[in-house]
Design a protein around this motif. Structure first.
Motif, PDB file in Angstrom:
ATOM      1  N   SER A 234      34.020  33.838  35.856  1.00  2.71           N
ATOM      2  CA  SER A 234      34.554  34.357  34.598  1.00  2.71           C
ATOM      3  C   SER A 234      33.594  35.375  34.024  1.00  2.71           C
ATOM      4  O   SER A 234      32.379  35.278  34.230  1.00  2.71           O
ATOM      5  CB  SER A 234      34.727  33.230  33.564  1.00  2.71           C
ATOM      6  OG  SER A 234      35.669  32.288  34.013  1.00  2.71           O
ATOM      7  N   PHE A 235      34.150  36.346  33.301  1.00  2.80           N
ATOM      8  CA  PHE A 235      33.348  37.204  32.440  1.00  2.80           C
ATOM      9  C   PHE A 235      33.751  36.830  31.017  1.00  2.80           C
ATOM     10  O   PHE A 235      34.853  37.164  30.590  1.00  2.80           O
ATOM     11  CB  PHE A 235      33.610  38.684  32.720  1.00  2.80           C
ATOM     12  CG  PHE A 235      33.128  39.138  34.070  1.00  2.80           C
ATOM     13  CD1 PHE A 235      31.769  39.301  34.329  1.00  2.80           C
ATOM     14  CD2 PHE A 235      34.032  39.414  35.094  1.00  2.80           C
ATOM     15  CE1 PHE A 235      31.322  39.723  35.571  1.00  2.80           C
ATOM     16  CE2 PHE A 235      33.591  39.836  36.336  1.00  2.80           C
ATOM     17  CZ  PHE A 235      32.235  39.994  36.576  1.00  2.80           C
ATOM     18  N   GLY A 236      32.899  36.103  30.321  1.00  3.67           N
ATOM     19  CA  GLY A 236      33.279  35.601  28.995  1.00  3.67           C
ATOM     20  C   GLY A 236      34.511  34.713  29.128  1.00  3.67           C
ATOM     21  O   GLY A 236      34.511  33.763  29.912  1.00  3.67           O
TER      22      GLY A 236
ATOM     23  N   GLU B 207      38.862  34.725  33.012  1.00  5.77           N
ATOM     24  CA  GLU B 207      38.710  34.042  34.305  1.00  5.77           C
ATOM     25  C   GLU B 207      39.167  34.976  35.407  1.00  5.77           C
ATOM     26  O   GLU B 207      40.371  35.182  35.593  1.00  5.77           O
ATOM     27  CB  GLU B 207      39.613  32.812  34.323  1.00  5.77           C
ATOM     28  CG  GLU B 207      38.915  31.487  34.239  1.00  5.77           C
ATOM     29  CD  GLU B 207      39.913  30.353  34.443  1.00  5.77           C
ATOM     30  OE1 GLU B 207      40.697  30.092  33.512  1.00  5.77           O
ATOM     31  OE2 GLU B 207      39.902  29.766  35.536  1.00  5.77           O
ATOM     32  N   VAL B 208      38.225  35.551  36.114  1.00  3.46           N
ATOM     33  CA  VAL B 208      38.549  36.626  37.051  1.00  3.46           C
ATOM     34  C   VAL B 208      38.845  36.098  38.455  1.00  3.46           C
ATOM     35  O   VAL B 208      39.710  36.625  39.160  1.00  3.46           O
ATOM     36  CB  VAL B 208      37.395  37.655  37.080  1.00  3.46           C
ATOM     37  CG1 VAL B 208      37.602  38.692  38.149  1.00  3.46           C
ATOM     38  CG2 VAL B 208      37.277  38.322  35.718  1.00  3.46           C
ATOM     39  N   LEU B 209      38.136  35.056  38.871  1.00  2.00           N
ATOM     40  CA  LEU B 209      38.406  34.420  40.171  1.00  2.00           C
ATOM     41  C   LEU B 209      38.648  32.939  39.933  1.00  2.00           C
ATOM     42  O   LEU B 209      37.844  32.264  39.282  1.00  2.00           O
ATOM     43  CB  LEU B 209      37.224  34.618  41.131  1.00  2.00           C
ATOM     44  CG  LEU B 209      36.856  36.064  41.482  1.00  2.00           C
ATOM     45  CD1 LEU B 209      35.585  36.097  42.338  1.00  2.00           C
ATOM     46  CD2 LEU B 209      37.996  36.776  42.200  1.00  2.00           C
TER      47      LEU B 209
ATOM     48  N   SER C 205      45.195  46.566  40.997  1.00  2.10           N
ATOM     49  CA  SER C 205      43.959  46.822  40.282  1.00  2.10           C
ATOM     50  C   SER C 205      43.747  45.731  39.223  1.00  2.10           C
ATOM     51  O   SER C 205      44.695  45.306  38.558  1.00  2.10           O
ATOM     52  CB  SER C 205      44.090  48.216  39.666  1.00  2.10           C
ATOM     53  OG  SER C 205      43.073  48.413  38.752  1.00  2.10           O
ATOM     54  N   GLY C 206      42.523  45.249  39.114  1.00  2.00           N
ATOM     55  CA  GLY C 206      42.212  44.201  38.137  1.00  2.00           C
ATOM     56  C   GLY C 206      42.442  42.797  38.642  1.00  2.00           C
ATOM     57  O   GLY C 206      42.238  41.827  37.906  1.00  2.00           O
ATOM     58  N   SER C 207      42.842  42.652  39.923  1.00  2.00           N
ATOM     59  CA  SER C 207      43.155  41.306  40.422  1.00  2.00           C
ATOM     60  C   SER C 207      41.907  40.514  40.827  1.00  2.00           C
ATOM     61  O   SER C 207      42.004  39.333  41.131  1.00  2.00           O
ATOM     62  CB  SER C 207      44.153  41.386  41.587  1.00  2.00           C
ATOM     63  OG  SER C 207      43.662  42.203  42.614  1.00  2.00           O
ATOM     64  N   GLY C 208      40.743  41.189  40.871  1.00  2.00           N
ATOM     65  CA  GLY C 208      39.503  40.465  41.165  1.00  2.00           C
ATOM     66  C   GLY C 208      38.913  40.759  42.534  1.00  2.00           C
ATOM     67  O   GLY C 208      37.941  40.115  42.943  1.00  2.00           O
ATOM     68  N   LYS C 209      39.445  41.758  43.231  1.00  2.00           N
ATOM     69  CA  LYS C 209      39.006  42.041  44.602  1.00  2.00           C
ATOM     70  C   LYS C 209      37.528  42.458  44.644  1.00  2.00           C
ATOM     71  O   LYS C 209      36.754  41.932  45.448  1.00  2.00           O
ATOM     72  CB  LYS C 209      39.877  43.148  45.229  1.00  2.00           C
ATOM     73  CG  LYS C 209      41.372  42.849  45.195  1.00  2.00           C
ATOM     74  CD  LYS C 209      42.197  43.966  45.791  1.00  2.00           C
ATOM     75  CE  LYS C 209      42.053  45.330  45.135  1.00  2.00           C
ATOM     76  NZ  LYS C 209      42.519  45.385  43.724  1.00  2.00           N
ATOM     77  N   SER C 210      37.153  43.400  43.776  1.00  2.00           N
ATOM     78  CA  SER C 210      35.751  43.851  43.775  1.00  2.00           C
ATOM     79  C   SER C 210      34.829  42.719  43.351  1.00  2.00           C
ATOM     80  O   SER C 210      33.736  42.553  43.914  1.00  2.00           O
ATOM     81  CB  SER C 210      35.554  45.044  42.837  1.00  2.00           C
ATOM     82  OG  SER C 210      36.235  46.163  43.329  1.00  2.00           O
ATOM     83  N   THR C 211      35.257  41.944  42.369  1.00  2.00           N
ATOM     84  CA  THR C 211      34.426  40.826  41.911  1.00  2.00           C
ATOM     85  C   THR C 211      34.211  39.832  43.051  1.00  2.00           C
ATOM     86  O   THR C 211      33.102  39.314  43.229  1.00  2.00           O
ATOM     87  CB  THR C 211      35.072  40.136  40.693  1.00  2.00           C
ATOM     88  OG1 THR C 211      35.294  41.126  39.681  1.00  2.00           O
ATOM     89  CG2 THR C 211      34.188  39.032  40.140  1.00  2.00           C
ATOM     90  N   LEU C 212      35.253  39.606  43.839  1.00  2.00           N
ATOM     91  CA  LEU C 212      35.115  38.699  44.983  1.00  2.00           C
ATOM     92  C   LEU C 212      34.091  39.245  45.980  1.00  2.00           C
ATOM     93  O   LEU C 212      33.203  38.498  46.440  1.00  2.00           O
ATOM     94  CB  LEU C 212      36.483  38.487  45.653  1.00  2.00           C
ATOM     95  CG  LEU C 212      36.496  37.583  46.883  1.00  2.00           C
ATOM     96  CD1 LEU C 212      35.981  36.184  46.558  1.00  2.00           C
ATOM     97  CD2 LEU C 212      37.906  37.498  47.471  1.00  2.00           C
TER      98      LEU C 212
HETATM   99  P1  ADP Z   1      39.862  44.849  41.307  1.00  2.00           P
HETATM  100  O1  ADP Z   1      38.706  45.221  42.169  1.00  2.00           O
HETATM  101  O2  ADP Z   1      40.872  43.993  42.004  1.00  2.00           O
HETATM  102  O3  ADP Z   1      40.505  46.049  40.672  1.00  2.00           O
HETATM  103  P2  ADP Z   1      37.847  43.722  39.564  1.00  2.00           P
HETATM  104  O4  ADP Z   1      37.200  42.651  40.328  1.00  2.00           O
HETATM  105  O5  ADP Z   1      37.123  45.022  39.447  1.00  2.00           O
HETATM  106  O6  ADP Z   1      39.333  43.944  40.125  1.00  2.00           O
HETATM  107  O7  ADP Z   1      38.123  43.233  38.076  1.00  2.00           O
HETATM  108  C1  ADP Z   1      38.783  42.020  37.799  1.00  2.00           C
HETATM  109  C2  ADP Z   1      38.661  41.732  36.326  1.00  2.00           C
HETATM  110  O8  ADP Z   1      37.315  41.467  36.002  1.00  2.00           O
HETATM  111  C3  ADP Z   1      39.091  42.855  35.408  1.00  2.00           C
HETATM  112  O9  ADP Z   1      39.759  42.270  34.309  1.00  2.00           O
HETATM  113  C4  ADP Z   1      37.779  43.480  34.989  1.00  2.00           C
HETATM  114  O10 ADP Z   1      37.909  44.068  33.735  1.00  2.00           O
HETATM  115  C5  ADP Z   1      36.861  42.282  34.960  1.00  2.00           C
HETATM  116  N1  ADP Z   1      35.454  42.633  35.234  1.00  2.00           N
HETATM  117  C6  ADP Z   1      34.966  43.081  36.408  1.00  2.00           C
HETATM  118  N2  ADP Z   1      33.631  43.278  36.346  1.00  2.00           N
HETATM  119  C7  ADP Z   1      33.258  42.940  35.081  1.00  2.00           C
HETATM  120  C8  ADP Z   1      32.019  42.909  34.394  1.00  2.00           C
HETATM  121  N3  ADP Z   1      30.873  43.258  34.990  1.00  2.00           N
HETATM  122  N4  ADP Z   1      32.032  42.498  33.106  1.00  2.00           N
HETATM  123  C9  ADP Z   1      33.178  42.110  32.490  1.00  2.00           C
HETATM  124  N5  ADP Z   1      34.376  42.117  33.093  1.00  2.00           N
HETATM  125  C10 ADP Z   1      34.427  42.523  34.368  1.00  2.00           C
END
Ligand code: ADP
Ligand code: MG
Length: 253
Positions: A13-15, A18-20, A39-46
């Motif tokens: 989670s970011f705050g 809940e991203v993943l 976009s925004g589904s959490g792929k980069s975060t994963l």
């Molecule tokens: P994707 O790569 O699928 O487009 P991301 O993983 O970039 O998705 O983002 C998923 C969610 O996490 C989004 O809502 C984004 O705003 C949030 N997010 C990603 N990185 C951060 C961060 N460092 N701080 C706060 N929120 C973040």
């Protein structure tokens, strides 16, 4: 089959966001796994959690059987000691959307600096290997160039060479072509296809659906921080079962 990467019940989670949510996946040696989704589904975060650029809140992260993070009784991810993590970090490389080359380093220095810093191999050997990699990437004449003198496609090929110079067991790509003009996308996709043919283990986040179908052994569709659907490329891309997958894929037709 040898599991190179295992992620179990990853939460992040970011705050309040809940991203993943309870993501699990595994990648075996030589396997190519593509992750698709809006976009925004959490792929980069994963990918950032898998490569320890972000810490997971919960779950396990395992490379070649070694735990980088292990869930405790409450499910909280507890990370291994620094030395263990440093050892594990040598197993993977990451190629970013925006290349992330050092602008003030030549192509050669961008590629050779990380392995030289580790100090395990002779410099001559590292330079010789870098030249081989540049040749393979079609950049044999660019070793003294600076990133700003190269096209986006060439810069991305340098960053792939830089990742390969570390001899990773697994390579991650986060939308490797999305910062490129369409005419430069093909050259990067070809490099990745060639790596797949050499049985490089890879996890690729991409919006290139036909490429994902051709190159992958397994496709994961993510939406809203969960894995909605996954399976063989033919099944997920050509015969999706879930409405959300169908809606997402219809945008690419
Ligand atoms: P994707 O790569 O699928 O487009 P991301 O993983 O970039 O998705 O983002 C998923 C969610 O996490 C989004 O809502 C984004 O705003 C949030 N997010 C990603 N990185 C951060 C961060 N460092 N701080 C706060 N929120 C973040
Ligand atoms: Mg992303």
């Amino acid at each position: 089959m040898n599991k190179v990467l295992e992620i179990k019940h990853c939460n992040k989670s970011f705050g309040e966001n809940e991203v993943l949510k309870d993501i699990s996946l595994s990648v075996t040696e030589g396997q190519v796994v593509s992750i698709i989704g809006p976009s925004g589904s959490g792929k980069s975060t994963l990918l950032r959690c898998a490569t320890m650029l972000e810490t997971m809140d919960g779950g396990d992260l395992i490379y070649l059987g070694d735990y980088a993070a292990k869930a405790d009784a409450q499910g909280k991810a507890v990370y291994a000691a620094k030395e263990t993590l440093q050892g594990i970090k040598k197993h993977f490389g990451l190629v970013f959307q925006n290349f992330n080359l050092f602008p003030h380093y030549s192509v050669m220095k961008n590629i050779t600096e990380p392995p030289i810093l580790i100090g395990k191999r002779k410099k001559e050997e590292i330079y010789a290997e870098a030249r081989e990699l540049l040749k393979k990437m079609g950049l044999a004449d660019k070793e003294n160039a600076y990133p700003c003198e190269l096209s986006g496609g060439q810069q991305q090929r340098v960053s792939i060479a830089r990742a390969l110079a570390m001899k990773p067991k697994i390579l991650f790509f986060d939308e490797p072509t999305s910062a490129l003009d369409p005419e430069l996308t093909g050259e990067i996709l070809k490099v990745i296809k060639d790596l797949a043919a050499e049985h490089m283990t890879m996890v690729i986040v991409t919006h290139e659906m036909s490429f994902a179908r051709d190159v992958s052994d397994h496709i994961i569709f993510m939406d809203g921080g969960v894995i909605v659907e996954e399976g063989e490329p033919e099944q997920v891309i050509n015969h999706p079962q879930q409405e959300r997958t169908k809606a997402f894929l219809s945008r690419f037709q």
